[in-house]
Write an enzyme that holds these catalytic residues in place. Structure first.
Site, short mmCIF file in Angstrom:
data_model
loop_
_atom_site.label_atom_id
_atom_site.label_comp_id
_atom_site.label_asym_id
_atom_site.label_seq_id
_atom_site.Cartn_x
_atom_site.Cartn_y
_atom_site.Cartn_z
N GLU A 63 0.83 -1.21 0.00
CA GLU A 63 0.00 0.00 0.00
C GLU A 63 0.86 1.26 0.00
O GLU A 63 2.08 1.21 0.17
CB GLU A 63 -0.96 -0.04 1.19
CG GLU A 63 -1.91 -1.23 1.07
CD GLU A 63 -2.99 -1.27 2.13
OE1 GLU A 63 -2.94 -0.51 3.12
OE2 GLU A 63 -3.92 -2.09 1.96
N GLU A 74 -1.70 -10.05 -6.09
CA GLU A 74 -1.70 -10.88 -7.30
C GLU A 74 -0.85 -10.24 -8.40
O GLU A 74 -0.09 -10.92 -9.10
CB GLU A 74 -3.13 -11.05 -7.84
CG GLU A 74 -4.07 -11.81 -6.91
CD GLU A 74 -4.80 -10.90 -5.92
OE1 GLU A 74 -4.23 -9.86 -5.49
OE2 GLU A 74 -5.93 -11.23 -5.57
N CYS A 111 -9.51 -9.08 -7.40
CA CYS A 111 -10.27 -7.92 -7.90
C CYS A 111 -10.28 -7.90 -9.43
O CYS A 111 -9.52 -8.63 -10.09
CB CYS A 111 -9.70 -6.61 -7.35
SG CYS A 111 -8.21 -6.05 -8.19
N1 THU Z 1 -6.07 -6.36 -2.51
C1 THU Z 1 -5.28 -7.32 -3.08
O1 THU Z 1 -4.09 -7.43 -2.76
N2 THU Z 1 -5.83 -8.13 -4.00
C2 THU Z 1 -7.13 -8.07 -4.43
O2 THU Z 1 -7.51 -8.78 -5.34
C3 THU Z 1 -8.05 -7.14 -3.80
C4 THU Z 1 -7.46 -6.19 -2.82
C5 THU Z 1 -5.48 -5.44 -1.54
C6 THU Z 1 -5.33 -4.05 -2.06
C7 THU Z 1 -5.32 -3.26 -0.77
O3 THU Z 1 -4.00 -3.20 -0.28
C8 THU Z 1 -6.17 -4.07 0.19
O4 THU Z 1 -6.27 -5.37 -0.39
C9 THU Z 1 -7.57 -3.53 0.39
O5 THU Z 1 -8.22 -3.32 -0.81
#
Ligand code: THU
Length: 160
Positions: A63, A74, A111
């Site tokens: 982040e 991913e 996502c």
């Molecule tokens: N996140 C992922 O790493 N992969 C996904 O497919 C969905 C969300 C992470 C992004 C962010 O750091 C946290 O989860 C909350 O959205």
């Protein structure tokens, strides 16, 4: 006008139903998940990829205080694989997520942006990537390919 139905099938597993190679991939994904840098969402995601040379590549979400500059687990993993092993196929992937706020006991799917990014590699390598996804506990879901969980994906062939 006619309606077109596009079916989507998922395989559901209990933990004790997973074969040894998938359990090893899960262990790698859990280890990666605990290395996530998620000080804003407190939602940790780990991804582990098995390449056709036997190597396991992992990634975790990273982040950023400027939120859109962060990246999902991913895509960290597949881009590393694409950068370091451009000639190798991605066979399987295991994704696991955990919140620091509450228990996650259902499968957490990747996502939309990650599905599109993973689809690019599936198309490039001309063979499906089998993906398992899970929460911290509970059932594990498997899709036989990225395309299966991204119906109507945007394909580079559209640009020809
Ligand atoms: N996140 C992922 O790493 N992969 C996904 O497919 C969905 C969300 C992470 C992004 C962010 O750091 C946290 O989860 C909350 O959205």
């Amino acid at each position: 006008m006619r309606k077109i139905k596009i079916p989507l099938y998922i395989d559901e597993f209990e933990l004790d139903e997973l074969p040894a190679d998938i359990l090893a991939l899960r262990d790698a994904a859990i280890e990666a998940r605990e290395k996530a840098y998620a000080p804003y969402s407190h939602f940790r995601v780990g991804a582990a990829l098995l390449l056709d040379n036997g190597k396991i590549i992992t990634g975790s979400n990273q982040e950023n205080a400027a939120f859109p500059s962060g990246m999902c687990a991913e895509r960290v993993a597949i881009w590393y694989a694409g950068a370091q092993y451009p000639g190798n196929k991605i066979l399987k992937m295991f994704i696991t997520a955990r919140s620091e706020h509450k228990p996650i006991n259902q499968p957490i799917p990747p996502c939309g942006a990650c599905r599109q990014s993973m689809a690019e590699y599936e198309i490039k390598q001309k063979s499906p990537i089998e993906i398992y996804f899970s929460g911290e506990t509970g059932k594990i879901w498997r899709t036989p390919s990225v395309a299966n969980i991204l119906p109507l994906l945007f394909d580079g062939k559209n640009l020809d």
